[in-house]
Design a protein around this motif. Structure first.
Motif, PDB file in Angstrom:
ATOM      1  N   GLY A 159       5.769   4.676   9.672  1.00 34.83           N
ATOM      2  CA  GLY A 159       6.119   3.279   9.847  1.00 34.83           C
ATOM      3  C   GLY A 159       6.950   2.803   8.664  1.00 34.83           C
ATOM      4  N   GLU A 160       7.712   1.746   8.842  1.00 38.17           N
ATOM      5  CA  GLU A 160       8.639   1.289   7.799  1.00 38.17           C
ATOM      6  C   GLU A 160       8.110   0.122   6.973  1.00 38.17           C
ATOM      7  N   LEU A 161       6.895  -0.329   7.234  1.00 43.41           N
ATOM      8  CA  LEU A 161       6.304  -1.390   6.420  1.00 43.41           C
ATOM      9  C   LEU A 161       5.715  -0.798   5.142  1.00 43.41           C
ATOM     10  N   GLU A 162       6.073  -1.367   4.007  1.00 38.49           N
ATOM     11  CA  GLU A 162       5.576  -0.870   2.725  1.00 38.49           C
ATOM     12  C   GLU A 162       4.132  -1.331   2.513  1.00 38.49           C
ATOM     13  N   HIS A 163       3.270  -0.395   2.106  1.00 36.88           N
ATOM     14  CA  HIS A 163       1.865  -0.717   1.854  1.00 36.88           C
ATOM     15  C   HIS A 163       1.266   0.375   0.984  1.00 36.88           C
TER      16      HIS A 163
ATOM     17  N   PHE B 210       2.349  -8.695  -3.030  1.00 35.69           N
ATOM     18  CA  PHE B 210       1.371  -7.670  -3.405  1.00 35.69           C
ATOM     19  C   PHE B 210       1.307  -7.459  -4.917  1.00 35.69           C
ATOM     20  N   ALA B 211       2.396  -7.787  -5.623  1.00 33.61           N
ATOM     21  CA  ALA B 211       2.338  -7.731  -7.082  1.00 33.61           C
ATOM     22  C   ALA B 211       1.400  -8.808  -7.623  1.00 33.61           C
ATOM     23  N   ALA B 212       1.341  -9.936  -6.901  1.00 39.66           N
ATOM     24  CA  ALA B 212       0.465 -11.039  -7.324  1.00 39.66           C
ATOM     25  C   ALA B 212      -0.956 -10.873  -6.803  1.00 39.66           C
ATOM     26  N   ALA B 213      -1.110 -10.259  -5.624  1.00 39.08           N
ATOM     27  CA  ALA B 213      -2.441 -10.139  -5.012  1.00 39.08           C
ATOM     28  C   ALA B 213      -2.439  -8.956  -4.046  1.00 39.08           C
TER      29      ALA B 213
ATOM     30  N   ILE C 228       0.243 -17.995  -1.282  1.00 30.36           N
ATOM     31  CA  ILE C 228       0.789 -16.976  -0.381  1.00 30.36           C
ATOM     32  C   ILE C 228       2.096 -17.462   0.229  1.00 30.36           C
ATOM     33  N   ALA C 229       2.118 -18.709   0.661  1.00 31.09           N
ATOM     34  CA  ALA C 229       3.309 -19.273   1.297  1.00 31.09           C
ATOM     35  C   ALA C 229       4.525 -19.215   0.383  1.00 31.09           C
ATOM     36  N   ARG C 230       4.319 -19.415  -0.912  1.00 25.82           N
ATOM     37  CA  ARG C 230       5.459 -19.377  -1.840  1.00 25.82           C
ATOM     38  C   ARG C 230       6.139 -18.006  -1.848  1.00 25.82           C
ATOM     39  N   HIS C 231       5.367 -16.961  -1.619  1.00 26.70           N
ATOM     40  CA  HIS C 231       5.927 -15.608  -1.635  1.00 26.70           C
ATOM     41  C   HIS C 231       6.591 -15.220  -0.311  1.00 26.70           C
ATOM     42  N   ILE C 232       6.221 -15.867   0.777  1.00 31.25           N
ATOM     43  CA  ILE C 232       6.712 -15.416   2.093  1.00 31.25           C
ATOM     44  C   ILE C 232       7.565 -16.478   2.788  1.00 31.25           C
ATOM     45  N   ARG C 233       8.158 -17.370   2.016  1.00 31.03           N
ATOM     46  CA  ARG C 233       8.951 -18.462   2.597  1.00 31.03           C
ATOM     47  C   ARG C 233      10.154 -17.959   3.392  1.00 31.03           C
ATOM     48  N   THR C 234      10.613 -16.758   3.107  1.00 34.48           N
ATOM     49  CA  THR C 234      11.779 -16.219   3.810  1.00 34.48           C
ATOM     50  C   THR C 234      11.445 -15.751   5.225  1.00 34.48           C
ATOM     51  N   LEU C 235      10.166 -15.680   5.569  1.00 34.06           N
ATOM     52  CA  LEU C 235       9.753 -15.207   6.891  1.00 34.06           C
ATOM     53  C   LEU C 235       9.577 -16.370   7.857  1.00 34.06           C
ATOM     54  N   GLY C 236       9.865 -16.132   9.106  1.00 43.28           N
ATOM     55  CA  GLY C 236       9.617 -17.144  10.114  1.00 43.28           C
ATOM     56  C   GLY C 236       8.134 -17.439  10.249  1.00 43.28           C
TER      57      GLY C 236
END
Length: 303
Positions: free
Chosen positions: A115-119, A148-151, A165-173
């Motif tokens: 899969g292409e999702l980083e984890h 993930f660097a923060a949590a 969490i929202a501050r880190h993922i604002r670029t996502l729909g």
């Protein structure tokens, strides 16, 4: 000494002025500028102030509705998937030998698909898949690197909280709803499962933002279960080719589960998802590069 009086301007001389004004309006329209409306100009002597008054609220609402742009057409991917599902109902089923041949080719070309999702562990995988709804894997990876660097644990994620969490993922729909789900599922993992991602479908689907597809991805990648996660790409491939037609993702999943030999099931959904993402694309499928073009039943393929 007699005063000079201005001679009246003949009508023929006034026509060019009107024509010039019309030309300005036309030029403004061509440049994307609207000509001045009567409501913007001062009312003339013969026009009452009532006529120049702004529209009432109901009138403004109607005017806004009339001026609103038309609703966008459905996304091309959704159209392609609907067409594929319609085709699927009419196509002849693949034989067992054809199914074995198709997956033998996929296996030879890519023995260990990923899969292409980083984890880094089941928890970061779970969060990444929850965030991937209506987003690309590349976009999710860009957002989760900072997150993930923060949590990177349920405890740290719960402490970061919904706003963090929202501050880190604002670029996502839909980032606000996703942030709420990630914060809550982190809290529930701590409260119900000792901070561990459960190796159980029912327990996974009880978490916020986790549906059947997400549970299947986690069970497959994190725990090595031979589950088949049907995303938009896999749904299209299964229907277009005739491999496992179905009107819903669940119908396609059940069809694949019943037809794919056990030895291919662990990697089956990866092969099909990647095939749909890069070869059997919604807008312009690249049939000439397709490993299974000769087996495919789709009537519009271009070889």
């Amino acid at each position: 000494m007699p005063q000079k009086t201005k001679a009246p301007v003949p009508a023929s001389a006034r026509k060019p002025a009107r024509a010039a004004a019309a030309g300005v309006d036309a030029a403004q329209a061509k440049a994307g500028k609207a000509p001045a409306s009567p409501a913007q100009a001062k009312p003339s002597k013969g026009v009452s102030r009532k006529a120049a008054a702004p529209l009432p609220a109901t009138g403004r609402a109607k005017a806004a509705a009339l001026a609103a742009p038309p609703k966008p057409a459905p996304r091309r991917r959704a159209v392609a998937n609907a067409e594929a599902a319609a085709y699927g109902r009419t196509l002849a089923a693949w034989s067992h030998a054809e199914i074995v041949e198709a997956f033998t080719r996929f296996e030879a070309a890519d023995p260990e698909p990923k899969g292409e999702l980083e984890h880094s562990d089941p928890f970061t995988l779970l969060v990444a898949v929850v965030l991937s709804a209506q987003a690309t894997d590349a976009g999710v990876n860009k957002a989760t690197r900072g997150l993930f660097a923060a949590a990177s644990t349920p405890a740290a994620m719960a402490a970061l909280g919904e706003e963090g969490i929202a501050r880190h993922i604002r670029t996502l729909g839909l980032f606000k709803g996703k942030a709420k789900n990630v914060a809550e599922l982190s809290r529930l993992l701590l409260a119900r499962h000792g901070g561990q991602v459960p190796h159980d479908r029912e327990a996974l689907e009880a978490l916020p933002g986790v549906g059947r597809k997400t549970a299947n991805v986690v069970l497959n990648i994190a725990f090595g279960e031979p589950t088949i996660a049907v995303d938009t790409h896999l749904f299209r491939v299964a229907n277009r080719t005739g491999l496992a037609p179905g009107a819903t993702p669940l119908a396609v999943e059940e069809g694949l589960e019943a037809r794919i030999p056990d030895r291919f099931k662990l990697h089956a959904h990866h092969w099909l998802i990647l095939h749909g993402r890069y070869i059997c694309k919604a807008r312009q499928p690249e049939c000439r590069r397709c490993l299974i073009a000769d087996l495919c039943r789709w009537p519009e393929k271009i070889i």
